[in-house]
Design an enzyme around this catalytic site. Structure first.
Site, PDB file in Angstrom:
ATOM      1  CG  LEU A 124      51.754 -72.456 -85.956  1.00 38.82           C
ATOM      2  CD1 LEU A 124      50.623 -71.547 -85.460  1.00 38.82           C
ATOM      3  CD2 LEU A 124      51.363 -73.933 -85.782  1.00 38.82           C
ATOM      4  N   GLY A 130      57.929 -71.925 -81.397  1.00 44.33           N
ATOM      5  CA  GLY A 130      58.098 -73.078 -82.267  1.00 44.33           C
ATOM      6  C   GLY A 130      57.193 -74.196 -81.784  1.00 44.33           C
ATOM      7  CG  ASP A 240      45.566 -84.018 -85.944  1.00 49.65           C
ATOM      8  OD1 ASP A 240      46.565 -84.033 -85.210  1.00 49.65           O
ATOM      9  OD2 ASP A 240      44.402 -83.942 -85.525  1.00 49.65           O
ATOM     10  CD  GLN A 279      74.136-114.182 -87.423  1.00 42.47           C
ATOM     11  OE1 GLN A 279      74.804-113.966 -86.427  1.00 42.47           O
ATOM     12  NE2 GLN A 279      73.503-115.329 -87.643  1.00 42.47           N
ATOM     13  CD  GLU A 364      54.572 -80.503 -91.425  1.00 43.64           C
ATOM     14  OE1 GLU A 364      55.552 -79.756 -91.153  1.00 43.64           O
ATOM     15  OE2 GLU A 364      54.270 -80.816 -92.581  1.00 43.64           O
TER      16      GLU A 364
END
Length: 381
Positions: A124, A130, A240, A279, A364
């Site tokens: 792509l 981009g 997705d 800590q 992605e």
């Protein structure tokens, strides 16, 4: 989320395979040479990992999105590069065909991809397109029974090893932006297809990436995937699933960073005490764990929504990818910081994890693009 028995067993299998097969020696070799390890690819294929998400009728395991997430997570926990080995066929490579391919196309290509005999990649991105994928300038012009394709795709992961590439090209030059783009299967060995030199990358070096150039490449019209001029919509739907996979890789890498940080802080002593007793260090670890678990739940939830075809699935995948990718970078940073000077040395795993993590906020769809997707889903209703 509490995994059911099936998914818990899958998770155990993925973890055992990763810990047994993805040795530090192999990781170091891939990082040094930047080459693809065909033996590992074949071994993963024999286990069925290349077809985890591909339907059983086309030679895959027919797993759901949660199975896919667990695979990417456990593999990336060991090494991000080797998660990508199994991810490509189940995500951007095989994804467009699973979404929009004809029965004939699925029968022809998916079994070979699922078995690992062939590799299919996704094309792509272009030098000038981009994040703005709608700015595609590659063209596919009809000529008799073929299309003639001209253009250039860049940053194509897996291109040097690929047999086929799914590309997106402008088929209606009168339409502007993302309209008029179509999707095609192109044989990587066809006349007119050439590769650029492999890119020299910051991280994920063991999965080669390069440009793919198309010069008057003839592609049969039967290789058009999905409706003419509607390819951009399928690119976004494919992404997705890709974003879900990247989110899974991010939580896996972050878990690996946390594992190393906990181990080192329990072993290393300063001022007569373990680092874990300070800590400042224990709070870093607590924050890493909390953010990691939040990202994991976002990602598992997105997987469930995607399988349910829920209207919020796309937004959920972007939310998971955005949060998990940024979280993984923070975890990698803190893991190196806890290791101190040793974290900067190649001998320690966190050095490579720190470099590998950076890609998670980019591919992605960058973190900025994820925020655009999330905001648009809320503000354009």
């Amino acid at each position: 989320m509490i995994l059911d028995k099936k998914h818990a067993l899958q998770q155990k299998l993925f973890r055992q395979f990763a810990e047994t097969e993805f040795t530090k020696e192999l990781q170091d070799e891939l990082d040094l040479t930047g080459e693809f390890n065909w033996e590992m690819h074949k071994k993963m294929a024999r286990y069925g990992f290349m077809g985890t998400k591909i339907p059983a009728e086309y030679g895959g395991a027919g797993g759901d999105s949660l199975s896919y997430v667990l695979m990417d997570e456990e593999f990336a926990r060991q090494d991000l590069v080797l998660a990508i080995y199994a991810n490509t066929s189940n995500s951007l490579g095989g994804g467009p065909l699973m979404l929009a391919g004809s029965k004939e196309q699925k029968e022809k290509y998916l079994p070979l991809v699922a078995s690992g005999e062939k590799i299919m990649v996704f094309g792509l991105t272009e030098p000038g397109a981009g994040s703005d994928a709608g700015g595609t300038t590659t063209t596919a012009i009809p000529d008799g029974d073929d299309y003639i394709i001209n253009g250039r795709k860049c940053f194509i992961s897996g291109a040097p090893m690929a047999d086929w590439i799914i590309i997106f090209a402008k088929t209606d030059l009168s339409l502007k932006g993302s309209r008029g783009i179509s999707m095609f299967i192109v044989d990587m060995h066809a006349d007119g297809v050439s590769l650029g030199a492999p890119e020299k990358k910051m991280g994920i070096k063991g999965y080669p990436t390069c440009d793919v150039v198309f010069e008057d490449v003839r592609v049969p019209k039967e290789n058009l995937v999905g409706p003419l001029n509607k390819g951009f919509q399928y690119a976004m739907k494919t992404l997705d699933g890709g974003r879900l996979g990247v989110a899974a890789m991010a939580i896996g890498l972050a878990q690996g960073c946390l594992d190393e940080a906990v181990k080192y802080s329990m072993e290393r002593k300063q001022f007569g005490h373990r680092l874990a007793d300070f800590q400042a260090i224990s709070f870093k670890i607590a924050k890493m764990q909390t953010e990691l678990e939040a990202a994991r739940q976002l990602t598992y939830h997105a997987a469930v929504l995607k399988d349910a075809n829920h209207p919020d699935a796309s937004k959920a995948c972007s939310e998971a990818k955005f949060f998990a990718a940024e979280m993984a970078n923070r975890c990698a940073y803190e893991a190196v910081q806890i290791h101190g000077g040793y974290g900067y040395i190649e001998e320690y795993r966190v050095e490579r994890m720190y470099r590998d993590a950076r890609i998670l906020s980019i591919f992605e769809g960058t973190s900025e693009i994820q925020q655009v997707v999330i905001a648009n889903s809320l503000l354009r209703k």
